[in-house]
Design an enzyme around this catalytic site. Structure first.
Site, PDB file in Angstrom:
ATOM      1  N   ASP A  66      78.482  31.061  38.471  1.00 60.31           N
ATOM      2  CA  ASP A  66      78.682  32.369  37.999  1.00 60.31           C
ATOM      3  C   ASP A  66      77.682  33.122  37.376  1.00 60.31           C
ATOM      4  OD1 ASP A  66      80.752  34.169  38.708  1.00 60.31           O
ATOM      5  OD2 ASP A  66      81.234  34.425  36.570  1.00 60.31           O
ATOM      6  N   TYR A 151      72.252  43.239  42.949  1.00 57.62           N
ATOM      7  CA  TYR A 151      71.439  43.942  42.191  1.00 57.62           C
ATOM      8  C   TYR A 151      70.149  43.909  42.139  1.00 57.62           C
ATOM      9  CZ  TYR A 151      75.929  44.975  39.582  1.00 57.62           C
ATOM     10  OH  TYR A 151      77.382  45.279  39.229  1.00 57.62           O
TER      11      TYR A 151
HETATM   12  P1  IMP Z   1      78.824  36.035  41.273  1.00 56.15           P
HETATM   13  O1  IMP Z   1      78.285  35.406  40.311  1.00 56.15           O
HETATM   14  O2  IMP Z   1      78.386  35.458  42.758  1.00 56.15           O
HETATM   15  O3  IMP Z   1      80.412  36.428  41.095  1.00 56.15           O
HETATM   16  O4  IMP Z   1      77.711  37.437  41.261  1.00 56.15           O
HETATM   17  C1  IMP Z   1      78.295  38.436  40.444  1.00 56.15           C
HETATM   18  C2  IMP Z   1      77.482  39.654  40.737  1.00 56.15           C
HETATM   19  O5  IMP Z   1      76.107  39.727  40.378  1.00 56.15           O
HETATM   20  C3  IMP Z   1      77.764  40.019  42.542  1.00 56.15           C
HETATM   21  O6  IMP Z   1      77.828  41.557  42.293  1.00 56.15           O
HETATM   22  C4  IMP Z   1      76.485  39.370  42.675  1.00 56.15           C
HETATM   23  O7  IMP Z   1      76.008  40.223  43.975  1.00 56.15           O
HETATM   24  C5  IMP Z   1      75.571  39.705  41.564  1.00 56.15           C
HETATM   25  N1  IMP Z   1      74.183  38.769  41.548  1.00 56.15           N
HETATM   26  C6  IMP Z   1      74.649  37.424  41.556  1.00 56.15           C
HETATM   27  N2  IMP Z   1      73.382  36.914  41.384  1.00 56.15           N
HETATM   28  C7  IMP Z   1      72.333  37.707  41.767  1.00 56.15           C
HETATM   29  C8  IMP Z   1      70.993  37.880  42.170  1.00 56.15           C
HETATM   30  O8  IMP Z   1      70.535  36.899  42.070  1.00 56.15           O
HETATM   31  N3  IMP Z   1      70.615  39.170  42.302  1.00 56.15           N
HETATM   32  C9  IMP Z   1      71.091  40.316  42.309  1.00 56.15           C
HETATM   33  N4  IMP Z   1      72.556  40.230  41.937  1.00 56.15           N
HETATM   34  C10 IMP Z   1      72.984  39.116  41.731  1.00 56.15           C
END
Ligand code: IMP
Length: 194
Positions: A66, A151
């Protein structure tokens, strides 16, 4: 060693495969597993919830991550709410638009931010290991670059001056990224203890 990945995000799965390659075999999340509700108050809790859901559905060891984007001028927001920052059905463009809007009056020197990833590997006997990875940088004034996801186009990592994550190759990003750093720690832990 084989681990089932909890991510349904193809970009993240590819990144994780590249970083772990040669050390751990990452298997894709079975598509029939329904969405896992991520309602824990922090990254650690959500990573654990996702690993638990996949481990229970498959009966096999699972790996989940996460990630949150923590912006200094917003007291650490969007943080654990990064995926849903602009609303429950928001996409990356909506989230970026909201973040840039919130920071519209904030000068470059005060746009410090960091990506933080927490990874959990969980076994069917409920034992687990966990690791955290951080990359520090700034939020750009406007998006640049089309590579990566989420992002990436507005995050300027300190280690690569003048370029967003959206403007660098996968391998450059993996060297310094939050997820790259957390995964390298996890790989070392797995190889030294299992
Ligand atoms: P999750 O951990 O996949 O739920 O990501 C949470 C949020 O952070 C989501 O909006 C993803 O698109 C963003 N995110 C996660 N990892 C990255 C990254 O490596 N680069 C840019 N955005 C990220």
């Amino acid at each position: 060693m084989k681990l089932i990945s909890a991510t349904a995000n193809q970009h993240k799965y590819k990144e994780m495969q590249q970083i772990l390659s040669g050390k751990i075999e990452l298997l894709p999340r079975p598509p029939e597993i329904p969405e896992i509700i991520e309602d824990a108050p922090d990254l650690q809790g959500n990573a654990h919830l996702k690993a638990q859901g996949i481990m229970e559905a498959t009966g096999k060891p699972a790996i989940a991550d996460d990630t949150g984007l923590e912006v200094e001028a917003l007291n650490g927001e969007p943080g654990v709410l990064s995926a849903r920052y602009a609303g429950p059905h928001a996409g990356p463009e909506d989230n970026i638009k909201k973040l840039l809007c919130e920071l519209s009056d904030v000068p470059m020197v005060q746009r410090g931010a960091r990506f933080r990833t927490v990874i959990v590997v969980l076994w069917p006997d409920e034992t687990f290991i966990t690791a955290q990875g951080i990359v520090s940088g700034k939020i750009a004034l406007s998006p640049a670059g089309t590579l990566g996801f989420g992002y990436d186009s507005i995050f300027l990592p300190s280690e690569i001056p003048g370029k967003t994550f959206g403007e660098i190759s996968d391998s450059e990003k993996n060297q310094i990224s939050h997820r790259g750093r957390a995964l390298k720690q996890i790989a070392n832990l797995l190889l030294s203890t299992r």
